[in-house]
Design a protein around this motif. Structure first.
Motif, short mmCIF file in Angstrom:
data_model
loop_
_atom_site.label_atom_id
_atom_site.label_comp_id
_atom_site.label_asym_id
_atom_site.label_seq_id
_atom_site.Cartn_x
_atom_site.Cartn_y
_atom_site.Cartn_z
N LEU A 79 0.83 -1.21 0.00
CA LEU A 79 0.00 0.00 0.00
C LEU A 79 0.86 1.25 0.00
O LEU A 79 0.58 2.23 -0.71
N ALA A 80 1.93 1.24 0.79
CA ALA A 80 2.80 2.41 0.87
C ALA A 80 3.49 2.67 -0.47
O ALA A 80 3.66 3.83 -0.87
N ARG A 81 3.90 1.62 -1.15
CA ARG A 81 4.55 1.79 -2.45
C ARG A 81 3.59 2.43 -3.45
O ARG A 81 4.02 3.09 -4.40
N ARG A 82 2.30 2.24 -3.25
CA ARG A 82 1.29 2.87 -4.11
C ARG A 82 0.82 4.21 -3.53
O ARG A 82 -0.08 4.83 -4.06
N ARG A 83 1.43 4.61 -2.41
CA ARG A 83 1.14 5.88 -1.74
C ARG A 83 -0.34 5.99 -1.38
O ARG A 83 -0.96 7.04 -1.50
N ASP A 84 -0.88 4.88 -0.91
CA ASP A 84 -2.26 4.84 -0.49
C ASP A 84 -2.38 5.43 0.91
O ASP A 84 -1.65 5.05 1.82
N GLU A 85 -3.31 6.34 1.09
CA GLU A 85 -3.45 7.06 2.36
C GLU A 85 -3.77 6.14 3.53
O GLU A 85 -3.52 6.50 4.69
N ARG A 86 -4.31 4.96 3.25
CA ARG A 86 -4.65 4.05 4.34
C ARG A 86 -3.42 3.53 5.07
O ARG A 86 -3.51 3.02 6.19
N ALA A 87 -2.25 3.67 4.44
CA ALA A 87 -1.03 3.21 5.09
C ALA A 87 -0.57 4.16 6.20
O ALA A 87 0.10 3.73 7.14
N LEU A 88 -0.91 5.43 6.10
CA LEU A 88 -0.35 6.41 7.03
C LEU A 88 -0.78 6.19 8.48
O LEU A 88 0.09 6.12 9.37
#
Length: 333
Positions: free
Chosen positions: A182-191
């Motif tokens: 998810l982070a590699r796709r810069r998805d906000e749910r990772a934050l």
């Protein structure tokens, strides 16, 4: 591929023999593909119909022969699938995503990115999506690694949702691989997940990688709190995450060092002179989208030096930056 098992493991030792399943109509979905490959192998004199191949690196013919043999044990099939890099094996491996034995399913999740080749990724992604929700944790782990990192260029809501569904997985590696994907796709749910995870006393290295991949400045202090206690092979990744989350950028020392490397004739400089290039590669490992930023600042530092600028514009850094929209790069360099 994960915090606890970074090497590529072989599936388990042979166990009970398995039978090949057919669909509801009684038709074996692998039969035609196996028959075609076996016929080709026999014509070429490569395989005896009754004897599976014993290659050091399994091929599509090896897999076909194993599937065609009623005595093949699940572990034997799994071992061959796991180490197969032959693109021609893709149509054989895809149906095995539904195999009864979890060792075979795990091997399929491991192998699919390696045999995708130039084929459209749709079927492979669908298989991995199903495997990411498998009942076996090792299967889920490998599927999330494949979707999250190995196929990180494949980005869609359904892939992101499948990774997000594993953020609370009870299996540590699966949970971390999903977060990194998810982070590699810069998805906000990772934050918010990273804020919670990195606030703990003990964290996984993949969680640090995910912080670097996301690159949000609010994670910088949290990453800084976990600089100590890592094995040597992880230290560079932690330092890269620290740079990637720094609100002031990746660091003048890195940019100055990289510019000087180009001035000294990179990439033909000695290995000792490659330090800043090595650091740059580590930074870009999980945050390739930062390449334009780095390339532009290095380009500015090389102003007035045409040979160095030309070398830099022909470099891998410039190509990666161009892949992410940097206007100075051209395929003609």
């Amino acid at each position: 591929m994960s915090d606890l098992a970074s090497s590529v493991p072989s599936p388990d030792d042979p166990a009970d023999p398995r039978g090949r399943s057919a669909d509801a109509s009684g038709h074996d979905p692998l039969a035609e593909v196996i028959a075609d490959l076996t016929d080709l192998a026999e014509v070429a004199g490569l395989v005896d119909q009754a004897t599976p191949l014993d290659d050091s690196e399994p091929t599509a013919h090896t897999i076909a022969a194993l599937l065609n043999s009623p005595t093949t044990a699940p572990a034997e099939l799994a071992d061959a699938v796991a180490w197969c890099y032959d693109d021609a094996a893709l149509p054989l491996l895809l149906p095995l995503a539904h195999h009864d034995d979890p060792r075979v399913r795990r091997a399929v999740a491991q192998a699919l990115p390696s045999v995708l080749g130039e084929s459209p990724p749709d079927e492979t992604v669908r298989a991995l999506l199903a495997l990411s929700a498998d009942e076996d944790p090792d299967v889920r782990d490998w599927a999330c690694f494949a979707l999250g990192t190995q196929l990180s260029e494949v980005d869609s809501p359904v892939v992101r949702d499948a990774l997000a569904a594993r953020l609370d997985d009870p299996h540590d590696d699966t949970r971390c691989e999903a977060l990194l994907g998810l982070a590699r796709r810069r998805d906000e749910r990772a934050l918010p997940v990273l804020h919670e995870r990195l606030s703990r006393d003990n964290v996984y290295s993949l969680e640090i990688d995910a912080a670097g991949a996301l690159g949000h400045s609010s994670l910088h202090t949290l990453v800084r709190g976990h600089l100590a206690g890592w094995d040597d092979d992880v230290v560079a990744r932690v330092c890269a995450a620290l740079r990637l989350t720094d609100p002031d950028g990746v660091g003048d020392d890195l940019l100055d060092g990289l510019a000087e490397w180009f001035r000294t004739g990179a990439p033909h400089a000695t290995d000792e002179d490659r330090y800043w290039w090595t650091v740059t590669l580590q930074v870009l490992e999980h945050a390739e989208y930062r390449a334009p930023e780095i390339a532009e600042q290095v380009h500015d530092r090389l102003a007035g030096s045409e040979p160095s600028t030309t070398l830099m514009l022909a470099s891998r850094l410039a190509q990666l930056a161009g892949d992410h929209g940097w206007p100075r790069w051209s395929p003609s360099y």
